[in-house]
Design an enzyme around this catalytic site. Structure first.
Site, short mmCIF file in Angstrom:
data_model
loop_
_atom_site.label_atom_id
_atom_site.label_comp_id
_atom_site.label_asym_id
_atom_site.label_seq_id
_atom_site.Cartn_x
_atom_site.Cartn_y
_atom_site.Cartn_z
N HIS A 156 49.97 51.14 58.41
CA HIS A 156 49.69 50.18 59.49
C HIS A 156 48.23 50.30 59.96
O HIS A 156 47.91 49.98 61.10
CB HIS A 156 50.61 50.40 60.69
CG HIS A 156 52.04 50.55 60.32
ND1 HIS A 156 52.92 49.49 60.23
CD2 HIS A 156 52.76 51.66 59.97
CE1 HIS A 156 54.11 49.94 59.87
NE2 HIS A 156 54.05 51.25 59.69
N SER A 277 20.39 41.48 55.89
CA SER A 277 20.55 40.24 56.64
C SER A 277 19.18 39.62 56.82
O SER A 277 18.18 40.32 56.84
CB SER A 277 21.17 40.57 58.00
OG SER A 277 20.73 39.64 58.97
N LYS A 283 20.96 45.86 58.86
CA LYS A 283 22.18 45.61 58.10
C LYS A 283 22.16 46.08 56.66
O LYS A 283 21.16 46.01 55.97
CB LYS A 283 22.47 44.10 58.10
CG LYS A 283 22.78 43.56 59.47
CD LYS A 283 24.22 43.80 59.86
CE LYS A 283 25.02 42.58 59.50
NZ LYS A 283 26.43 42.82 59.73
N GLU A 290 32.91 41.86 49.23
CA GLU A 290 33.42 40.70 49.96
C GLU A 290 33.63 39.52 49.01
O GLU A 290 34.62 38.80 49.10
CB GLU A 290 32.44 40.29 51.07
CG GLU A 290 32.43 41.27 52.23
CD GLU A 290 31.21 41.08 53.13
OE1 GLU A 290 30.85 39.93 53.42
OE2 GLU A 290 30.61 42.10 53.52
N LYS A 325 42.40 23.87 30.63
CA LYS A 325 41.21 24.62 30.21
C LYS A 325 40.29 25.08 31.33
O LYS A 325 40.04 26.28 31.47
CB LYS A 325 40.42 23.80 29.19
CG LYS A 325 41.22 23.65 27.93
CD LYS A 325 40.54 22.93 26.84
CE LYS A 325 41.57 22.65 25.78
NZ LYS A 325 42.72 21.80 26.29
N1 ARG Z 1 41.09 17.59 24.22
C1 ARG Z 1 42.49 17.59 24.03
C2 ARG Z 1 43.13 18.68 24.89
O1 ARG Z 1 42.45 19.53 25.30
C3 ARG Z 1 42.83 17.81 22.59
C4 ARG Z 1 44.16 17.28 22.19
C5 ARG Z 1 44.16 15.80 22.16
N2 ARG Z 1 45.38 15.27 21.67
C6 ARG Z 1 45.75 14.02 21.88
N3 ARG Z 1 46.89 13.66 21.39
N4 ARG Z 1 44.98 13.18 22.51
O2 ARG Z 1 44.31 18.69 25.13
#
Ligand code: ARG
Length: 458
Positions: A156, A277, A283, A290, A325
């Site tokens: 705590h 700072s 500081k 952080e 991605k």
């Molecule tokens: N750039 C696409 C992705 O990252 C690749 C696959 C595309 N496939 C499709 N059927 N359009 O998913």
């Protein structure tokens, strides 16, 4: 210009749609995986007589030159290409002619992108594992250095019982060791090849998926083609592993920030990992810790983002999946960067033995030991607990510590008290006696250090 996939449609699209659809600005980081996958694909096609050996060599010579030229900067990635797969294929055809157009036989971008992403992630996991291991090594070294530095342990955020800084540090080492094992699990489970699943249903060509899987370092192939092109579970797993790494970094950061404050002054960070700072000359701020704490937010966000992308997606490939991605890349980059700064920051921490010990002397953190003393002499623990609580209260009123109470005074509250009590409640004894496995005693901490060093080969 019409798209490579022009056919059913004119392939002439609006610029706004192109920009929205394009992934090349981020998926170009998978160029090596894309080319490696294509080279093996060409070899497989030739081995099965789908294209000739000569055609495969031409394709692979072209792919090798593309790889070298991208690496050397001679070939710039054209951001107007839709994605890295289209870019490589179009440059290939420019370089080797019509034979380049044969590469995409018995393959689709759906299995191609699934393959690239798995190979990319596999490579990155290995690199993150190395970095986590480096951090563990730094923590273990510090724990070794500070095995005997006594400090208050907290619950705590109130002083609870004496521990050592080495013990505290080792708790983090074990967290990161679990992270390592989780990353390894994730890497093992993802390591089945999706290439050859094609668009979704497999192919009528007599391909050899095992040939490709083996050459690309996979343990086998995904056994259902619909699953192969639509599985992103491994990204959820990875993002969850990365989130936990950030949780651990963030918790450790919190302690580093607290412990290096004026209020605690238990540790001092090296100047190289602090900032000043712009207005307050006194500081020394722990910005790196952080930021590590703050950056955890974006990694958790990626995990939530990924789960949300997948939830409710029908089989098989949907363009939603392209959204896997950026957030994965961002989480990977964030964790790597954070580990890169965290490890040397930890390695250069300087602990202040005196301040730690002084803090440990206050707060009655040996009260449990006093209660245990009475219990060992025959008083039931609950009674001992109560009596000790009363003594603590008395000390607070009189501004004393438990060590300051005279034996005569102690004896007034119980006959069981004797002069050996002082030794029993000395902080060093309190620490040294906690020899239970995993406890805070010097010997136990040394055992923990030896265990991890051995396990991880440090
Ligand atoms: N750039 C696409 C992705 O990252 C690749 C696959 C595309 N496939 C499709 N059927 N359009 O998913």
């Amino acid at each position: 210009m019409a798209k490579m996939w022009a056919g059913r449609t004119s392939g002439i699209t609006s610029k706004i749609a192109d920009d929205y659809n394009s992934s090349i600005s981020f998926d170009s980081r998978m160029f090596e995986e894309d080319i490696a996958g294509s080279m093996v694909h060409a070899l497989m096609l030739a081995s099965k007589g789908i294209i000739t050996e000569d055609e495969a060599s031409k394709i692979n010579e072209g792919l090798t030159s593309i790889l070298e030229d991208i690496k050397s900067g001679k070939l710039e990635i054209d951001l107007s290409a839709e994605d890295i797969h289209m870019f490589v294929e179009s440059v290939l055809t420019e370089r080797v002619g019509t034979v380049g157009k044969k590469l995409h036989t018995a393959r689709s971008r759906n299995d191609q992108v699934a393959l690239d992403m798995k190979m990319y992630v596999r490579k990155e996991i290995t690199s993150i594992e190395e970095k986590v291991k480096g951090l563990i090594a730094a923590i273990v070294d510090k724990a070794d250095e500070y095995t005997c530095y006594i400090m208050p342990g907290y619950t705590h955020l109130q002083r609870a019982q004496p521990i050592t800084y080495g013990h505290d540090l080792m708790a983090y080492a074990f967290m990161f060791e679990r992270d390592l094992s989780r990353l390894n699990d994730c890497k093992k489970r993802l390591n089945l090849s999706p290439i050859g699943c094609c668009a979704l249903a497999g192919t009528t060509y007599d391909t050899d998926r095992d040939f490709e899987a083996e050459r690309l370092g996979f343990d086998g192939v995904v056994l259902n083609s619909l699953d192969g092109v639509s599985d992103r579970d491994y990204l959820v797993e990875l993002l969850s592993c990365l989130s936990l790494i950030m949780v651990h970094l963030s918790r450790m950061s919190e302690e580093i920030i607290l412990f290096s404050s004026w209020e605690f002054k238990f540790i001092e960070l090296d100047d190289a990992f602090t900032t000043g700072s712009s207005i307050m000359p006194q500081k020394k701020n722990s910005d790196m810790a952080e930021l590590a704490r703050g950056k955890s937010g974006r990694v958790f966000g990626s995990l939530m983002g990924m789960l949300t992308v997948l939830k409710g997606l029908p089989l098989a490939y949907n363009k939603d999946m392209q959204e896997d991605k950026e957030q994965t890349y961002d989480a990977i980059d964030t964790v790597k960067m954070t580990l890169d700064v965290f490890t040397p920051m930890v390695a250069t921490i300087k602990a202040n033995e005196e301040n730690m010990l002084n803090a440990a002397k206050k707060g009655f953190i040996n009260a449990t030991d006093l209660a245990d003393y009475l219990t060992k002499k025959g008083m039931p623990f609950r009674d001992a607990y109560k009596l000790t609580g009363m003594l603590v209260n008395k000390c607070i009123e009189e501004n004393k510590t438990l060590e300051d109470i005279t034996l005569d005074e102690y004896k007034k509250s119980s006959d069981l008290f004797d002069s050996d009590l002082y030794e029993e409640i000395s902080l060093k004894t309190c620490v040294e006696r906690r020899v239970s496995k995993g406890g805070t005693s010097f010997a136990s901490v040394k055992e923990q250090i030896a265990y991890l060093k051995d396990k991880l080969g440090l």
